[in-house]
Design an enzyme around this catalytic site. Sequence first.
Site, short mmCIF file in Angstrom:
data_model
loop_
_atom_site.label_atom_id
_atom_site.label_comp_id
_atom_site.label_asym_id
_atom_site.label_seq_id
_atom_site.Cartn_x
_atom_site.Cartn_y
_atom_site.Cartn_z
N CYS A 146 33.81 38.82 45.43
CA CYS A 146 35.10 39.43 45.15
C CYS A 146 34.99 40.94 44.69
O CYS A 146 34.37 41.68 45.28
CB CYS A 146 36.09 38.57 44.24
SG CYS A 146 37.74 39.35 44.55
N HIS A 239 36.99 33.53 47.90
CA HIS A 239 36.46 32.64 46.45
C HIS A 239 35.99 31.07 46.95
O HIS A 239 36.83 30.23 46.55
CB HIS A 239 37.47 32.73 45.42
CG HIS A 239 37.56 33.88 44.52
ND1 HIS A 239 36.86 34.35 43.68
CD2 HIS A 239 38.60 34.89 44.78
CE1 HIS A 239 37.13 35.52 43.28
NE2 HIS A 239 38.22 35.70 43.74
N GLU A 241 33.86 29.49 45.87
CA GLU A 241 33.67 28.72 44.49
C GLU A 241 34.68 27.90 43.78
O GLU A 241 34.51 27.15 42.94
CB GLU A 241 32.88 29.51 43.49
CG GLU A 241 33.70 30.32 42.68
CD GLU A 241 34.33 31.64 43.33
OE1 GLU A 241 34.90 32.77 42.66
OE2 GLU A 241 34.01 31.68 44.79
#
Length: 357
Positions: A146, A239, A241
């Site tokens: 990001c 994202h 994760e």
Amino acid sequence: MPIVAHNDLPTFARLREEGQQILDPDFALHQDIRELHIGLLNMMPDAALAATERQFFRLIGESNQIAQFYVHPFTLKELERGPEARAHVERYYQSFDQIRADGLDALIITGANVTGPDLALEPFWEPLIEVVDWAYDNVCSTLCSCLATHAVMQFRYGERRRRLPAKRWGVFPHRVLARTHPLVADVNTCFDVPHSRFNDISHAQFVGAGLHVLVESEEAGVHLAVSPDGFRQVFFQGHPEYDTISLLKEYKREVGRFAAGARSDYPPFPDNYFGLQTRAILNEHRECVIRALDQGRKPPELPERLIAAALHNTWHDTAEGVIGNWMGLIYQITHHDRRQTFMAGIDPNDPLGLCCG
């Protein structure tokens, strides 16, 4: 882990054409199989520091059940920390000097909170450049998440992020553009990824800087791209994760900011995240919050547990697959001495032999 082509079976050649990792016997014999050491430069603010650790540790640990991974978290001393987070860092984190002395096979760089539109004015700017420049010369591959992607694209490739008309927030469908690239081999060709950002680097910017776009969304833009050499720098704008509840936590935080007067508008829902019944519950909660504020009463708590039970995770398996591919590729080409970048015979300008450098 990859298959070794120990004879001339045509299937090996066919799998190579499809992007499957197939090792030549001579190459396999010279691999020094050992544990991998991964650095995690955690630049997230105090409230998200430990959660970000868990998210990336989880992805790394789930990526391969055979290899052994040592994850070394560190941060930048220029980032302001409260007493609790500072104590956590001092007790559990390593210094960059120690990381640099010991060496790494791979590096992950998280996002960070910013105070203004110009990243070059942020306190992390110069020390981040130092880390990234060191990693490029000394680490097999660096994965940027990001905001770290936006920062590296600015100082290394001359591409500045651009402000979006509205926050790109939610879970979005994506498709693989480069199906034979080893990073996306054997993962779903269409999959979801969460996004949470106000800024964007476009497909044209990535390609114009010589990078290769591997995964993209019509709604959310580029998610996954790689450096011109195909592997040494990996860039996420989304994202993958994120935990199932990460966007719920962000929504709850924004509702709290509205209730405290820190934002003037009630936050919208993250796109493609809450179901119909959940949205109905949250719309009712919004009315209760606004009514309580109008009457000078304390707003009701968001029914977080009730909402969390109805959420679905549609991205984790593919994220695990991509990280697993990344770790497997590093395993194949990293030097047996983690203070050196590649094993003998690897071309730094084309480490995966893709001829895209």
